[in-house]
Design a protein around this motif. Sequence first.
Motif, PDB file in Angstrom:
ATOM      1  N   ARG A  30       0.823  -1.205   0.000  1.00 27.03           N
ATOM      2  CA  ARG A  30       0.000   0.000   0.000  1.00 27.03           C
ATOM      3  C   ARG A  30       0.860   1.259   0.000  1.00 27.03           C
ATOM      4  O   ARG A  30       0.626   2.199  -0.781  1.00 27.03           O
ATOM      5  N   ASP A  31       1.869   1.295   0.857  1.00 27.15           N
ATOM      6  CA  ASP A  31       2.710   2.487   0.961  1.00 27.15           C
ATOM      7  C   ASP A  31       3.466   2.751  -0.337  1.00 27.15           C
ATOM      8  O   ASP A  31       3.614   3.905  -0.760  1.00 27.15           O
TER       9      ASP A  31
ATOM     10  N   MET B 168       0.909   4.100  -2.937  1.00 33.25           N
ATOM     11  CA  MET B 168       0.477   5.456  -2.616  1.00 33.25           C
ATOM     12  C   MET B 168       1.604   6.451  -2.868  1.00 33.25           C
ATOM     13  O   MET B 168       1.362   7.583  -3.296  1.00 33.25           O
TER      14      MET B 168
ATOM     15  N   PRO C 223       2.291   6.300  -7.543  1.00 33.72           N
ATOM     16  CA  PRO C 223       1.146   5.824  -8.323  1.00 33.72           C
ATOM     17  C   PRO C 223       1.531   5.211  -9.664  1.00 33.72           C
ATOM     18  O   PRO C 223       0.787   4.383 -10.205  1.00 33.72           O
TER      19      PRO C 223
ATOM     20  N   THR D  53      -4.475  -3.385  -3.768  1.00 36.32           N
ATOM     21  CA  THR D  53      -4.461  -2.622  -5.014  1.00 36.32           C
ATOM     22  C   THR D  53      -5.803  -1.946  -5.270  1.00 36.32           C
ATOM     23  O   THR D  53      -5.856  -0.817  -5.766  1.00 36.32           O
TER      24      THR D  53
ATOM     25  N   HIS E 266      -7.962  -0.949  -2.913  1.00 43.90           N
ATOM     26  CA  HIS E 266      -8.060   0.151  -1.955  1.00 43.90           C
ATOM     27  C   HIS E 266      -7.275   1.360  -2.446  1.00 43.90           C
ATOM     28  O   HIS E 266      -7.780   2.496  -2.426  1.00 43.90           O
ATOM     29  N   VAL E 267      -6.052   1.122  -2.891  1.00 49.12           N
ATOM     30  CA  VAL E 267      -5.213   2.225  -3.353  1.00 49.12           C
ATOM     31  C   VAL E 267      -5.795   2.869  -4.608  1.00 49.12           C
ATOM     32  O   VAL E 267      -5.802   4.102  -4.741  1.00 49.12           O
TER      33      VAL E 267
ATOM     34  N   ARG F 135      -8.537   5.207  -3.563  1.00 45.26           N
ATOM     35  CA  ARG F 135      -8.017   6.406  -2.889  1.00 45.26           C
ATOM     36  C   ARG F 135      -7.360   7.353  -3.880  1.00 45.26           C
ATOM     37  O   ARG F 135      -7.569   8.576  -3.822  1.00 45.26           O
ATOM     38  N   LEU F 136      -6.567   6.812  -4.783  1.00 38.68           N
ATOM     39  CA  LEU F 136      -5.899   7.672  -5.756  1.00 38.68           C
ATOM     40  C   LEU F 136      -6.900   8.281  -6.731  1.00 38.68           C
ATOM     41  O   LEU F 136      -6.742   9.424  -7.156  1.00 38.68           O
TER      42      LEU F 136
END
Length: 228
Positions: A99-100, A103, A106, A155, A157-158, A161-162
Motif C-alpha cells: 500500500r505504501d 500510494m 502511483p 491494489t 483500496h489504493v 483512494r488515488l
Amino acid sequence: MVAHSSSGARPGRPPAVSIAEIHATAARIADDAGLEAVSFRTLGEALNVSAMSIHRATGGIDALRHALIAELVEEAVSATAWPEHDWIATVETFAFGLRDLLMRHPLVLEAHRKAALDTPGANDVAHRVVAALRQGGLSAEEAAYGYAAVHDFVTGHVAIRLGRGELELLMVDPRHREVSVFAEHHDSERRFATGLGFILAGLAGSGRSQAPHTSTPRSANGGTHADR
C-alpha cells in the motif's frame, strides 16, 4: 537496487546525465501525470539536456520505463523489515508495504494494472507471503489464493483512494454525505486496517489458527498500523 545497463550509450561517450537523475525525474513526472507522460522530450526539458542524451543513457523509452518500475519495486522490497516466526505479521507487512509503495508512487500501480511486477524482489515477496500462509495452516492452493486476496484488496483500496482523492467526502454534496454509510466512518487508515483484519481473520479461520485482532493489525515494529 536494480543494476542498469547503459548499452544504449555510444562507447567512449558518457551520458550528459546519470541514470539516477533520469529515474528520479521520470518518477516525478510519472507520479504527477502518468507513465505515458515520460518521454525523451519531457525528460530532456526537465533536465536541460537533449532528448538524444536521454536516449543514449537509457537505450529506449520502454527500457527506461521498465527499469524505473523495477528500481522502485526493488528499493521498496530491500527496505522491508520482515518479522520472524509470525505468519500474520508477515502478511500484514506485505499489505502495508505494498500500500505504501503504491500510494507513494502511483506510477507503479499504473504499470501493475497492465502487467505483473516481474522483478526478483516482487517474486520473492509473493513466495514469502505464500510460505507464511502455509505456516498458518493453509493448503498450497488456499495460500496462493489467500495471497491474491490480500494483494487484490490492497491494489483496489489504493486505486480508489488515488482516483477519488483524500478530500473525497468533503467534496460530496452535503445532502448526499449525510445519508452515506460512511458519514461517520470515513477514516482511510481505519478502513484499510479493518478490512485487512477481516481478511486475516478469514485466512486464520481457514488455516484453523488463532484469529488476529481485526481492529488494530500489528506493525512490524510492535505498534499498530491503525494508528499511523
